[in-house]
Write a protein that holds these residues in place. Sequence first.
Motif, short mmCIF file in Angstrom:
data_model
loop_
_atom_site.label_atom_id
_atom_site.label_comp_id
_atom_site.label_asym_id
_atom_site.label_seq_id
_atom_site.Cartn_x
_atom_site.Cartn_y
_atom_site.Cartn_z
N ALA A 84 0.82 -1.21 0.00
CA ALA A 84 0.00 0.00 0.00
C ALA A 84 0.86 1.27 0.00
O ALA A 84 0.36 2.35 -0.26
CB ALA A 84 -0.92 0.00 1.21
N ARG A 85 2.15 1.16 0.33
CA ARG A 85 2.99 2.35 0.41
C ARG A 85 3.10 3.03 -0.95
O ARG A 85 3.27 2.35 -1.96
CB ARG A 85 4.39 1.94 0.91
N PRO A 86 3.06 4.38 -0.97
CA PRO A 86 3.25 5.06 -2.26
C PRO A 86 4.62 4.72 -2.85
O PRO A 86 5.58 4.55 -2.12
CB PRO A 86 3.20 6.55 -1.88
N GLY A 87 4.67 4.63 -4.13
CA GLY A 87 5.94 4.32 -4.79
C GLY A 87 6.11 2.85 -5.11
O GLY A 87 7.09 2.46 -5.75
N LEU A 88 5.18 2.05 -4.63
CA LEU A 88 5.27 0.62 -4.96
C LEU A 88 4.55 0.36 -6.29
O LEU A 88 3.68 1.14 -6.68
CB LEU A 88 4.64 -0.22 -3.84
N PRO A 89 4.93 -0.73 -6.96
CA PRO A 89 4.29 -0.99 -8.26
C PRO A 89 2.86 -1.48 -8.12
O PRO A 89 2.45 -1.96 -7.05
CB PRO A 89 5.18 -2.10 -8.85
N ASN A 90 2.15 -1.37 -9.21
CA ASN A 90 0.81 -1.96 -9.28
C ASN A 90 0.95 -3.46 -9.01
O ASN A 90 1.73 -4.13 -9.70
CB ASN A 90 0.25 -1.71 -10.69
N PRO A 91 0.23 -4.00 -8.02
CA PRO A 91 0.37 -5.45 -7.72
C PRO A 91 0.18 -6.34 -8.94
O PRO A 91 0.78 -7.41 -9.04
CB PRO A 91 -0.72 -5.70 -6.68
N LYS A 92 -0.62 -5.87 -9.90
CA LYS A 92 -0.87 -6.70 -11.09
C LYS A 92 0.37 -6.84 -11.96
O LYS A 92 0.46 -7.72 -12.81
CB LYS A 92 -2.00 -6.08 -11.93
N SER A 93 1.36 -5.94 -11.79
CA SER A 93 2.56 -6.00 -12.64
C SER A 93 3.68 -6.82 -12.00
O SER A 93 4.71 -7.06 -12.63
CB SER A 93 3.08 -4.58 -12.92
N ILE A 94 3.48 -7.26 -10.75
CA ILE A 94 4.56 -7.97 -10.05
C ILE A 94 4.67 -9.41 -10.56
O ILE A 94 3.70 -10.15 -10.56
CB ILE A 94 4.36 -7.95 -8.51
N VAL A 95 5.88 -9.77 -10.98
CA VAL A 95 6.13 -11.13 -11.49
C VAL A 95 6.68 -11.99 -10.35
O VAL A 95 6.36 -13.16 -10.22
CB VAL A 95 7.15 -11.09 -12.64
N ALA A 96 7.55 -11.40 -9.52
CA ALA A 96 8.16 -12.17 -8.43
C ALA A 96 8.59 -11.22 -7.31
O ALA A 96 8.89 -10.05 -7.57
CB ALA A 96 9.37 -12.93 -8.94
N GLU A 97 8.58 -11.75 -6.11
CA GLU A 97 9.06 -11.00 -4.96
C GLU A 97 10.29 -11.71 -4.44
O GLU A 97 10.26 -12.90 -4.14
CB GLU A 97 7.97 -10.96 -3.88
#
Lengths: 262, 54
Positions: free
Chosen positions: A6-19
Motif C-alpha cells: 500500500a505504500r506510495p511508490g510501490l508498483p501496481n500489484p498486477k505488474s509484479i512477477v516475483a518478490e
Amino acid sequence: MATSNARPGLPNPKSIVAEIPFSAGGAEAVGEAAPVYRILRTNEVDGYEKKPTKAAVAEAMFVEAKKKKAPGEQFGGTSRRIAKLSVADVKFEKFADVGALIATLPAHATMQKKKIPTDAKSNRVDEEKRNVRLEAFIYAASVEDDNDYHLILGRDPDAGGSPVYMTMELAGLPPANMKSHAALKSTREAFKKFFAKVFNGDLPGKSYDFYDPPIRVQVEGSLFWDASHAKGSRPGPQSLRPNMPVVWEVHPISKMKLFPPG
Amino acid sequence: MTTKKKTTKKKPRRPGLPAEESIVEEKVFVSPKGATYRILRTTEVDEYEEPKKK
C-alpha cells in the motif's frame, strides 16, 4: 521498514512477477537487526518500450538464475553413472568426421529393444564398448546440472554437404580412485584452458552458446547410447536438433585438442 | 513486356547458427593474428529442459 504493497511508490500489484526477499549482510555483526528488503520484479517498462508479458519476464529470470550457478567439477548425476564415467578398454577406431561415425552406429530401434537400465550401476553394453577418434567442430555447448558439458559437434563448416551433429560430453569428474579420473580431468582442463586463452574464460552456461566459426577439435572417447532419451524429448539446442539423428554420444570425451579459429 | 522484380539478396546464413530470435548476447573476440570469432549466447536448451507448452 515498510513492506506493504500500500505504500506510495510501490508498483501496481498486477505488474509484479516475483518478490525476491533478502536481508542486508553485516548488520548482525554490529548488533543490529538485519533489515529485510524486497525486490519486486515487475513487467513495467518505460513508456517508449514494448511491455513484456509477465511470462516473458519470469522466463528471463529462470535463465538468469540458471546461469548464475557456477558449475562444479565433480559429476553430480546418477543415471548410468558407471558407463558415463568410464573409458572402454578397447582400441580406438578412427573416423573422417561425425557423419562417418554416425553411419556405423546401431539403429535407435535396435538399442531400444535392449532396454538398457538407467540406474547408477548400469555399465556399457556391447554396442557401447567402442572407442572413437575423429576431427570435428564444436558448434554449440552448455553445462548441465550434473556438471557435464554438452558439446554439439558437427562436420567442417567449409566442407559443404548436409549438416549433421551429435552430442559429445565432457563428463563431470569421477571419484579420484576411478581409472578414468586422470584422463577426464586433463580433458576438462584442456577445455577450460582453451576458453581462458581464446574467450577470456567465457565458458558456456545452462543455455547453449554457439560458436562462430565453430571450434575445430581432435577428439577421442567412448560411445554411449543415451537410454534416458530412448523415448520422448532429446538433447540438443532447438536450432540444431533437426540435424541430430541419434541419441548416441561420445561420453565421456577422454582426450581433446582444441584449435583457435583462423 | 516482362518486368523484373527487384529483390534485395540477403546473405545466406551459415548452417549451424542459432535461430536469430534465440540470441540474447553476442560477444566478439579478435585473436592477436586478427581473426574474429563470436560467441552467440542463446536461450536454447535441451528439449527436456524446455518450459512445458500449454
